[in-house]
Design an enzyme around this catalytic site. Structure first.
Site, PDB file in Angstrom:
ATOM      1  N   HIS A 155       0.831  -1.209   0.000  1.00 29.72           N
ATOM      2  CA  HIS A 155       0.000   0.000   0.000  1.00 29.72           C
ATOM      3  C   HIS A 155       0.867   1.260   0.000  1.00 29.72           C
ATOM      4  CE1 HIS A 155      -3.377  -2.468   2.079  1.00 29.72           C
ATOM      5  NE2 HIS A 155      -3.806  -2.144   0.867  1.00 29.72           N
ATOM      6  N   CYS A 206      -2.768   0.318   9.667  1.00 24.81           N
ATOM      7  CA  CYS A 206      -3.822  -0.613   9.212  1.00 24.81           C
ATOM      8  C   CYS A 206      -4.782  -1.039  10.313  1.00 24.81           C
ATOM      9  CB  CYS A 206      -3.234  -1.907   8.683  1.00 24.81           C
ATOM     10  SG  CYS A 206      -1.886  -1.752   7.580  1.00 24.81           S
TER      11      CYS A 206
HETATM   12  N1  GLY Z   1      -2.750  -9.097   4.574  1.00 23.18           N
HETATM   13  C1  GLY Z   1      -3.109  -7.753   4.366  1.00 23.18           C
HETATM   14  C2  GLY Z   1      -3.711  -7.570   3.032  1.00 23.18           C
HETATM   15  O1  GLY Z   1      -3.178  -8.131   2.129  1.00 23.18           O
HETATM   16  O2  GLY Z   1      -4.705  -6.943   2.793  1.00 23.18           O
END
Ligand code: GLY
Length: 250
Positions: free
Chosen positions: A157, A244
């Site tokens: 991300h 996150c």
């Molecule tokens: N494991 C986090 C994601 O890939 O969204």
């Protein structure tokens, strides 16, 4: 702060850039509890969204929604397995904000969205596509936000590559995004031995930061930035960072 429990199924989480290695669920839960304690210590009231124990990545609640002063945006996560995570988060946000949404074929993960004042940077990644970015621009432009797409390279991300650590200061791994997109800001580079160290969670003027990156932490310390250190190694194996694991609502 909205958070969510670590699922037993996290061992089957989505992985994009990491090799699968065993995850100790009990240790991940202990670390997540410590993270929640630090959220309280910096002034958050915690609300745990009902657990989704059958959904491996549900602890990474940030990806499901974006919260702004004026509105919240329910995302359409790029990984199909994550789309069922949304309903309880939507329920928790509905009483707090007017809701907008990203619709298919648009995709967008909250981890790809970095907000600095009225500037919104969106990572074009394996999870977030141009249609999703354009939908976000359509939602936010009338509210006075700029929305700029930036590349995400070799990481999951945008916020794996760059996060805000001050009003005009960003922590960045230049190998994982295009630093020129952020030239208006003061940039602090992660230590070269710690490529994953750019993910910090800023709440007000406080910074929550993984304990696993002492060299980059020292760089921040030298700048007088005070850190709240949290152990984040188990969820890092699932490609999760400190941003996150919560959704901050004010
Ligand atoms: N494991 C986090 C994601 O890939 O969204």
């Amino acid at each position: 702060a909205l958070t969510r429990d670590v699922s037993e199924a996290i061992v089957h989480c989505e992985l994009t850039h990491h090799e699968r290695v065993p995850i100790d669920v009990s240790r991940a839960r202990t670390q997540h509890l410590a993270y929640e304690d630090v959220l309280r210590a910096v002034g958050c009231t915690l609300e745990r969204v009902p657990a989704a124990l059958e959904l491996p990545d549900a602890v990474f609640i940030e990806d499901t929604a974006l919260v702004f002063d004026e509105i919240a945006v329910m995302t359409h996560p790029g990984a199909e397995s994550r789309r069922s995570e949304l309903p309880p988060v939507e329920h928790a946000l509905a009483s707090r904000r007017t809701l907008a949404r990203i619709d298919p074929p648009g995709t967008l993960d909250g981890g790809d969205v970095l907000v600095v004042d009225r500037h919104v940077f969106v990572g074009r990644s394996s999870r977030t596509n141009d249609i999703g970015i354009e939908q976000l621009r359509t939602i936010l432009s009338p509210l006075g936000y700029t929305v700029d797409a930036v590349p995400v390279l070799d990481c999951l991300h945008l916020k794996s590559a760059v996060t805000a650590i001050g009003g005009q200061t960003l922590l960045i791994n230049r190998a994982w995004t295009r630093a020129a997109a952020f030239r208006a800001y003061d940039l602090v580079d992660v230590h070269p031995f710690e490529p994953a160290a750019a993910n910090a969670l800023r709440i007000g003027d406080q910074l929550i930061y993984p304990a696993e990156f002492p060299r980059t932490a020292e760089r921040l310390d030298r700048r007088g930035i005070k850190l709240h250190s949290v152990p984040a190694s188990e969820l890092a194996k699932a490609e999760g960072g400190v941003t996150c694991c919560s959704l901050i609502v004010w």
